[in-house]
Write an enzyme that holds these catalytic residues in place. Structure first.
Site, PDB file in Angstrom:
ATOM      1  N   TYR A 157       0.627  -1.189   0.091  1.00  0.00           N
ATOM      2  CA  TYR A 157       0.028   0.052  -0.192  1.00  0.00           C
ATOM      3  C   TYR A 157       0.788   1.234   0.052  1.00  0.00           C
ATOM      4  CZ  TYR A 157      -3.750   3.100   1.577  1.00  0.00           C
ATOM      5  OH  TYR A 157      -4.601   4.057   1.520  1.00  0.00           O
TER       6      TYR A 157
HETATM    7  P1  NAP Z   1     -13.774   2.453   0.789  1.00  0.00           P
HETATM    8  O1  NAP Z   1     -14.997   2.933   1.531  1.00  0.00           O
HETATM    9  O2  NAP Z   1     -13.421   0.949   0.927  1.00  0.00           O
HETATM   10  O3  NAP Z   1     -14.023   2.837  -0.714  1.00  0.00           O
HETATM   11  C1  NAP Z   1     -13.285   2.318  -1.760  1.00  0.00           C
HETATM   12  C2  NAP Z   1     -13.916   2.448  -3.014  1.00  0.00           C
HETATM   13  O4  NAP Z   1     -13.042   2.284  -3.994  1.00  0.00           O
HETATM   14  C3  NAP Z   1     -15.248   1.868  -3.092  1.00  0.00           C
HETATM   15  O5  NAP Z   1     -16.057   2.760  -3.791  1.00  0.00           O
HETATM   16  C4  NAP Z   1     -14.856   0.695  -3.929  1.00  0.00           C
HETATM   17  O6  NAP Z   1     -16.116   0.362  -4.851  1.00  0.00           O
HETATM   18  C5  NAP Z   1     -13.905   1.332  -4.923  1.00  0.00           C
HETATM   19  N1  NAP Z   1     -12.898   0.172  -5.596  1.00  0.00           N
HETATM   20  C6  NAP Z   1     -11.996  -0.579  -4.940  1.00  0.00           C
HETATM   21  N2  NAP Z   1     -11.255  -1.411  -5.870  1.00  0.00           N
HETATM   22  C7  NAP Z   1     -11.902  -0.943  -7.091  1.00  0.00           C
HETATM   23  C8  NAP Z   1     -11.707  -1.445  -8.336  1.00  0.00           C
HETATM   24  N3  NAP Z   1     -10.831  -2.501  -8.535  1.00  0.00           N
HETATM   25  N4  NAP Z   1     -12.247  -0.785  -9.323  1.00  0.00           N
HETATM   26  C9  NAP Z   1     -13.402   0.197  -9.247  1.00  0.00           C
HETATM   27  N5  NAP Z   1     -13.624   0.681  -7.764  1.00  0.00           N
HETATM   28  C10 NAP Z   1     -12.926   0.043  -6.865  1.00  0.00           C
HETATM   29  O7  NAP Z   1     -12.628   3.006   1.229  1.00  0.00           O
HETATM   30  P2  NAP Z   1     -12.032   4.852   1.424  1.00  0.00           P
HETATM   31  O8  NAP Z   1     -11.669   4.966   2.497  1.00  0.00           O
HETATM   32  O9  NAP Z   1     -13.388   5.679   0.783  1.00  0.00           O
HETATM   33  O10 NAP Z   1     -10.831   4.901   0.174  1.00  0.00           O
HETATM   34  C11 NAP Z   1     -11.054   5.940  -0.726  1.00  0.00           C
HETATM   35  C12 NAP Z   1      -9.446   6.206  -1.263  1.00  0.00           C
HETATM   36  O11 NAP Z   1      -9.035   6.849   0.036  1.00  0.00           O
HETATM   37  C13 NAP Z   1      -8.606   4.935  -1.278  1.00  0.00           C
HETATM   38  O12 NAP Z   1      -7.856   5.414  -2.463  1.00  0.00           O
HETATM   39  C14 NAP Z   1      -7.857   4.714  -0.189  1.00  0.00           C
HETATM   40  O13 NAP Z   1      -6.678   4.091  -0.307  1.00  0.00           O
HETATM   41  C15 NAP Z   1      -7.653   6.133   0.358  1.00  0.00           C
HETATM   42  N6  NAP Z   1      -7.427   6.592   1.935  1.00  0.00           N
HETATM   43  C16 NAP Z   1      -8.173   6.047   2.850  1.00  0.00           C
HETATM   44  C17 NAP Z   1      -8.002   6.256   4.196  1.00  0.00           C
HETATM   45  C18 NAP Z   1      -8.855   5.663   5.246  1.00  0.00           C
HETATM   46  O14 NAP Z   1      -8.386   5.737   6.434  1.00  0.00           O
HETATM   47  N7  NAP Z   1     -10.135   5.645   5.241  1.00  0.00           N
HETATM   48  C19 NAP Z   1      -6.728   6.841   4.186  1.00  0.00           C
HETATM   49  C20 NAP Z   1      -6.046   7.300   3.482  1.00  0.00           C
HETATM   50  C21 NAP Z   1      -6.279   7.155   1.933  1.00  0.00           C
HETATM   51  P3  NAP Z   1     -16.285  -1.176  -5.144  1.00  0.00           P
HETATM   52  O15 NAP Z   1     -16.154  -1.957  -3.973  1.00  0.00           O
HETATM   53  O16 NAP Z   1     -18.085  -0.903  -5.555  1.00  0.00           O
HETATM   54  O17 NAP Z   1     -15.685  -1.360  -6.516  1.00  0.00           O
END
Ligand code: NAP
Length: 252
Positions: A157
């Protein structure tokens, strides 16, 4: 109306930060193209926006596939006639193991979704934005892989998100003269399914890492993305913009 009539792609729109961004951007007047794999979730979010007099279309697909990035851009052009912005936010955490224990399949999945998909998105989006006379692209990176946040078990990651920061700098330099701004958004721990939502022990641990002693609400991260997509950030490009509750300046 910070995004009035701007045609904007959001990936990862079915959940978490992307879903919060869809609601926020729609309220700011954007015309949205929503992407993720889960069609039912996207449909529900688009319907809610349209019922409130917003404008949203959706297309389910996998960001790992080159054709999907192209199809999202085609949908923007067909439905709204142009592409002004993209919030490339889909991402996965993947399995968390020390590298000697990590399967190559996990490494490949994380790099494909978090980094190779960014390359595919940029290839599809930049020519369309150049035709529109400019635009703004925002990639969701992370506090992991940046500054002093070396988190055990997160090698794939961290590598994917560090790589993304480098890609953003190159894209920004290559397309600044065309009026296309490219920035990375680096959230800290955020309350979403990927951030341990629903698991109080995990959330308390993550909250405790931050000087602010809490996690972000997804809307707080969406607000930072809104700033980068709007004209208020008109002199920002190539920036790793941190929204991490002070994680990058914590003492230990
Ligand atoms: P989340 O609620 O799990 O959302 C992830 C999103 O990505 C979902 O809509 C999922 O949709 C989509 N996704 C995953 N794999 C995919 C694929 N192969 N093709 C198309 N869509 C895909 O998590 P989140 O925290 O909102 O994450 C959003 C971003 O923020 C990510 O890039 C993550 O690395 C980043 N981030 C999160 C955090 C945290 O603490 N939450 C911190 C730093 C950065 P489907 O499952 O419907 O495909």
């Amino acid at each position: 109306m910070e995004l009035e009539d701007k045609s904007i792609i959001i990936t990862g729109a079915s959940s978490g930060i992307g879903a919060a961004a869809a609601a926020l951007f729609a309220g700011e007047g954007a015309r949205l193209i929503l992407g993720a794999r889960r069609s039912a979730e996207l449909e529900a979010i688009a319907s809610k926006i349209n019922a409130a007099n917003g404008k949203a279309v959706f297309l389910a697909g996998d960001v790992k596939e080159a054709g999907y990035a192209d199809a999202l851009v085609d949908l923007a052009l067909t439905e709204f006639g142009r592409l002004d912005g993209a919030f490339n936010n889909a991402g996965i955490l993947g399995g968390m193991e020390p590298i000697p224990d990590m399967e190559i399949g996990n490494w490949n999945d994380v790099i494909s979704v978090n980094l190779t998909a960014a390359f595919l998105a940029a290839k599809a989006q930049i020519p369309a934005m150049a035709k529109a006379g400019g635009g703004s692209i925002v990639f969701t990176s992370s506090f992991v892989g940046f500054s002093n946040a070396g988190m055990p078990g997160m090698g794939a990651y961290a590598a994917s998100k560090s790589g993304l920061n480098g890609l953003v700098q190159s894209l920004a330099a290559e397309h600044a003269a065309e009026g296309i701004r490219v920035n990375a958004l680096l959230p800290g721990g955020t309350i979403t399914p990927a951030g341990g939502e629903g698991n109080p022990d995990v959330m308390a641990f993550i909250a405790g890492l931050h000087p602010m002693k809490r996690m972000a609400d997804a809307k707080e991260i969406a607000q930072a993305a809104l700033f980068l997509l709007s004209d208020r950030s008109s002199f920002m490009t190539g920036s790793p913009m941190i929204a991490d509750g002070g994680m990058s300046i914590r003492l230990t």
